[in-house]
Structure formats: C-alpha cells, structure tokens
Scaffold this motif. Sequence first.
Motif, PDB file in Angstrom:
ATOM      1  N   GLU A   1     -16.675  44.948 112.771  1.00 35.23           N
ATOM      2  CA  GLU A   1     -16.876  45.807 111.608  1.00 35.23           C
ATOM      3  C   GLU A   1     -15.868  45.480 110.512  1.00 35.23           C
ATOM      4  O   GLU A   1     -16.223  45.386 109.335  1.00 35.23           O
ATOM      5  CB  GLU A   1     -16.776  47.288 112.001  1.00 35.23           C
ATOM      6  CG  GLU A   1     -17.245  48.202 110.887  1.00 35.23           C
ATOM      7  CD  GLU A   1     -17.228  49.662 111.260  1.00 35.23           C
ATOM      8  OE1 GLU A   1     -16.768  50.003 112.351  1.00 35.23           O
ATOM      9  OE2 GLU A   1     -17.691  50.467 110.428  1.00 35.23           O
ATOM     10  N   VAL A   2     -14.605  45.259 110.915  1.00 33.81           N
ATOM     11  CA  VAL A   2     -13.588  44.955 109.907  1.00 33.81           C
ATOM     12  C   VAL A   2     -13.931  43.652 109.198  1.00 33.81           C
ATOM     13  O   VAL A   2     -13.864  43.556 107.974  1.00 33.81           O
ATOM     14  CB  VAL A   2     -12.197  44.871 110.572  1.00 33.81           C
ATOM     15  CG1 VAL A   2     -11.213  44.206 109.639  1.00 33.81           C
ATOM     16  CG2 VAL A   2     -11.706  46.246 110.940  1.00 33.81           C
ATOM     17  N   LEU A   3     -14.348  42.641 109.950  1.00 31.22           N
ATOM     18  CA  LEU A   3     -14.597  41.346 109.324  1.00 31.22           C
ATOM     19  C   LEU A   3     -15.908  41.320 108.537  1.00 31.22           C
ATOM     20  O   LEU A   3     -16.033  40.584 107.577  1.00 31.22           O
ATOM     21  CB  LEU A   3     -14.598  40.240 110.381  1.00 31.22           C
ATOM     22  CG  LEU A   3     -13.235  39.940 110.996  1.00 31.22           C
ATOM     23  CD1 LEU A   3     -13.344  38.826 111.996  1.00 31.22           C
ATOM     24  CD2 LEU A   3     -12.215  39.579 109.924  1.00 31.22           C
TER      25      LEU A   3
ATOM     26  N   GLY B   1     -15.131  44.945 105.992  1.00 30.65           N
ATOM     27  CA  GLY B   1     -13.809  45.315 105.490  1.00 30.65           C
ATOM     28  C   GLY B   1     -13.484  46.779 105.723  1.00 30.65           C
ATOM     29  O   GLY B   1     -12.454  47.261 105.292  1.00 30.65           O
ATOM     30  N   CYS B   2     -14.371  47.500 106.370  1.00 31.18           N
ATOM     31  CA  CYS B   2     -14.147  48.923 106.599  1.00 31.18           C
ATOM     32  C   CYS B   2     -14.113  49.194 108.097  1.00 31.18           C
ATOM     33  O   CYS B   2     -14.575  48.390 108.894  1.00 31.18           O
ATOM     34  CB  CYS B   2     -15.265  49.766 106.009  1.00 31.18           C
ATOM     35  SG  CYS B   2     -15.572  49.445 104.293  1.00 31.18           S
TER      36      CYS B   2
ATOM     37  N   MET C   1      -9.280  46.544 104.611  1.00 30.24           N
ATOM     38  CA  MET C   1      -8.872  45.221 104.159  1.00 30.24           C
ATOM     39  C   MET C   1      -8.518  45.272 102.679  1.00 30.24           C
ATOM     40  O   MET C   1      -9.031  46.115 101.946  1.00 30.24           O
ATOM     41  CB  MET C   1     -10.004  44.215 104.387  1.00 30.24           C
ATOM     42  CG  MET C   1     -10.315  43.969 105.847  1.00 30.24           C
ATOM     43  SD  MET C   1      -8.918  43.385 106.765  1.00 30.24           S
ATOM     44  CE  MET C   1      -9.313  41.652 106.880  1.00 30.24           C
ATOM     45  N   PRO C   2      -7.602  44.400 102.214  1.00 26.18           N
ATOM     46  CA  PRO C   2      -7.240  44.382 100.788  1.00 26.18           C
ATOM     47  C   PRO C   2      -8.431  44.002  99.900  1.00 26.18           C
ATOM     48  O   PRO C   2      -9.442  43.494 100.384  1.00 26.18           O
ATOM     49  CB  PRO C   2      -6.138  43.325 100.717  1.00 26.18           C
ATOM     50  CG  PRO C   2      -6.257  42.539 101.970  1.00 26.18           C
ATOM     51  CD  PRO C   2      -6.806  43.455 102.995  1.00 26.18           C
ATOM     52  N   GLY C   3      -8.278  44.260  98.605  1.00 22.80           N
ATOM     53  CA  GLY C   3      -9.395  44.089  97.668  1.00 22.80           C
ATOM     54  C   GLY C   3      -9.949  42.688  97.589  1.00 22.80           C
ATOM     55  O   GLY C   3     -11.146  42.505  97.372  1.00 22.80           O
TER      56      GLY C   3
ATOM     57  N   TRP D   1     -17.403  38.840 105.698  1.00 20.97           N
ATOM     58  CA  TRP D   1     -18.119  37.753 106.372  1.00 20.97           C
ATOM     59  C   TRP D   1     -19.463  38.302 106.815  1.00 20.97           C
ATOM     60  O   TRP D   1     -19.526  38.983 107.837  1.00 20.97           O
ATOM     61  CB  TRP D   1     -17.377  37.266 107.599  1.00 20.97           C
ATOM     62  CG  TRP D   1     -15.991  36.772 107.359  1.00 20.97           C
ATOM     63  CD1 TRP D   1     -15.308  36.763 106.189  1.00 20.97           C
ATOM     64  CD2 TRP D   1     -15.115  36.211 108.337  1.00 20.97           C
ATOM     65  NE1 TRP D   1     -14.055  36.257 106.370  1.00 20.97           N
ATOM     66  CE2 TRP D   1     -13.911  35.903 107.677  1.00 20.97           C
ATOM     67  CE3 TRP D   1     -15.235  35.940 109.696  1.00 20.97           C
ATOM     68  CZ2 TRP D   1     -12.831  35.334 108.347  1.00 20.97           C
ATOM     69  CZ3 TRP D   1     -14.157  35.382 110.353  1.00 20.97           C
ATOM     70  CH2 TRP D   1     -12.977  35.069 109.680  1.00 20.97           C
ATOM     71  N   ALA D   2     -20.511  37.976 106.077  1.00 21.31           N
ATOM     72  CA  ALA D   2     -21.822  38.539 106.408  1.00 21.31           C
ATOM     73  C   ALA D   2     -22.263  38.126 107.810  1.00 21.31           C
ATOM     74  O   ALA D   2     -22.891  38.898 108.530  1.00 21.31           O
ATOM     75  CB  ALA D   2     -22.848  38.086 105.392  1.00 21.31           C
TER      76      ALA D   2
END
Lengths: 196, 208
Positions: free
Chosen positions: B158-160, B163-164, B171-173, B178-179
């Motif tokens: 989920e993070v990759l 970003g949430c 994750m930073p802006g 990564w779809a």
Amino acid sequence: MDRFFVLLTGFLSVVLVNNFVFTKFLGTCPYVGVSDRISSAFGMGLAVTFVTTLSGTLTWLMDDLVLMPLGLEIARYICYIVIIAGAVQLVEMYVRKFVPSLYKAFGIFLPLISTNCVVLGICLFLDVWETDNLLEAAVLSAGVGIGFTLAICIMACIREQLKLADVPACLKGMPITLITAGLLALAFMGFAGMIR
Amino acid sequence: MAKNDSGRIGVYKRALLAGLWRENPTFRLLIGMCPPLAVTTAVKPALTMGLSVIFVLVCSNVVVSLMRNLLKPHLRIIMFTLTISTFVTICDLYLKAFFPDMSEILGAYVPLIIVNCLIIFRAEACASKAGLIVSVLDAIGMGAGFTLALCIIAGIREVLSSGCIFGFRVMPGWFVPWASMSMPVGAFVTLGLFLGLVNTFTRKMKKD
C-alpha cells in the motif's frame, strides 16, 4: 454463430486474459508445489482441468435447478464443497484403477485437489460472472482448467532451466519461484484489454 | 505437582507462540498462499481477511477437537471441510451484513477461506490430535501469525503503490506511486523478495 463467438471469447478470456493463477492468485499452492518437473506439472494440470470442468458444470446445475428455486443460497458453499469432494473422489478412483503410474506420481496431490482454490474458485466465479446457460458454464470451467495447465507448464519449463542457474542462496526455492511468477504475470498482462 | 503444572503451561505457551514466527504459516510453512497475494493491495482488507481467518480457524479447531474421537480416517477431510464451510458461511453473511464495502472488496476470497490450506492443515495436524485448550491456543497463534504476515505484505504494497497507509499520506511529496505494486506482479514480487529476506535473517540467526 453469434453464440459461438461469445463462447470463444469467453474461453480465451479465462485462459489468457483472466488466467486464474496470474490475475486471481488461485491455485498458488500446487502452482509452486508441483511445478518442479514438467511431467508431473502436466499431469496435475490435466487432473485439475478434469475436476474443474466436472464440478463447475455440476455446481452450476445445482445452483440453477435446486438452490435458486428453493431459496437455499445460504447453503451454497457447503453444497459446492460436497460436489467437489465427490468429483475428486471419482477422479481418484478412476486414475488408481486405470493409470496406476500416474496415481503414484500424484501421490498426496490428488486428494488435495478437493481443497484446490482453482476448483472452488471457478464455482464461485461462475456466480460472480452471472453465467446464464449451461454450455457457457461448461466452457468457462474447462477454460479455467486449461489456463491453469498452461500456467503450471510454463512455470515447470522455467524451473527446469532454473535448476542450472546461479540463484542467490537466500532466494532459492520458493522466493525465486514467486518472483518468476510475478514476471510471468507481467507478461500475461500484455493480454489485458484484448477481451474483457 | 508444581512441575507438572509448569509443563502444561509450557505446552500452552508453545502452542500459542509457534504460529507467530517459528512456524509462521506464510513465511515459514508456506501454506495458504492465496490470501497473502490476493487481498494485500491495502492494509484494511488484509486486516479484515486476517480477522475472518482467525474466527474460522478458532471455531473449526474447537469443533474438530471436540469430535476428534469420532472421526473415521477416510471421511476426515470431508468432515473438516464441511465444518469449515459452515463457519465460513457465517463469516461471509456477517461481513455482508455489517461491512458491505469490505465484503465487496474481498468478494469471492471470503468463501475461498474454505479451501485455504492453513485451516485444513491445522485441523489435521493439531486439532484432530490435541485437546481443546491447546487447539484453541494453536488456532489463535497461527491466525495471528497469518494476520501479521498479511498486514506486513499489505503495508509494503500500500505504501509503495499509493504512498498512503490507512488513507494517511506517509511518503514525502516527491514520491511517485508505483502503479505496478497494486497489480498481480507487485504481489508476487513483494512476497518473493520478503521470503528471501526472511530466509537471510533465519540463516543469520542460526549462525549466531
């Protein structure tokens, strides 16, 4: 002719575009467990194809003729499991009697087909896809089995080559198999969008 | 007497803790591989799946353990699957009634718990041999280990992929999602690499 095309696209869709192993992750256990030699992989694929066709068709009939009219959808999963276990028992008896060498090669895996996700998966997905006639149900179930056979045979070919390759020690066995499966899934994504 | 008691507690403790790491179903025993791949696009469905598995595992272990003396060897597997499918039906109906959105996301993977190797394996290896308390503790431990594994894989993916995590941005802006992580390929590669990592760690621990 129209109906033929519907069946053909449905068949191609479950074999290539919506391959159960690569898009729905069903049957991952035998997929990594039995895929180290091509002969056993092919045998496993055939057995699964036979069982999916039989149980997919039977569960569709059961759903349409018994469960829906009587409003017994609540007992659906239990009925499915009983039908699948029966079909597997039948296949096991047949193989033991007529192809003993194959029976020995399967070992523990044959009874385990009854708890194979692909088989229950197709019974459930026939319902999700709202299949509305018997022929379509039969073709889709056979297609799923053939798709599984295709996937497991490709994997077995790759793993036979992989034995000669120099794999990092920590990735040997299961991890490298999963990564290879990931790359294969990427390749199969090329079919996406061709048919729905 | 005291010694006997501590021995029993030791057995309970082992049964409870085995599933968490030493015999973690996903990372060490490599069984029940469908859910860790299929429902780990985000942490929330993974957690729901894990809790459903714990519920089914505990209930089926209780029933199997209670009827272990009545089982006939050749009818064993079918009795296990029938027990399990009853509880999965309960779980499925509960999710449909109270968490319709989760039920929508998990879809056919809830009924597919029936054929999850983990549950049948525990029924066969533990509940059909051991007493009630050991079976329940074993089920809780194994279920927790399974849930843990699901959440780790889901967290990474989920993070990759967005970003949430749980809908909060972590994750930073400048991070480009990564779809491919939310696609099948992401599932296979993440699990493969993670297993590699686990192997490396266990090997190091053995050396020390």
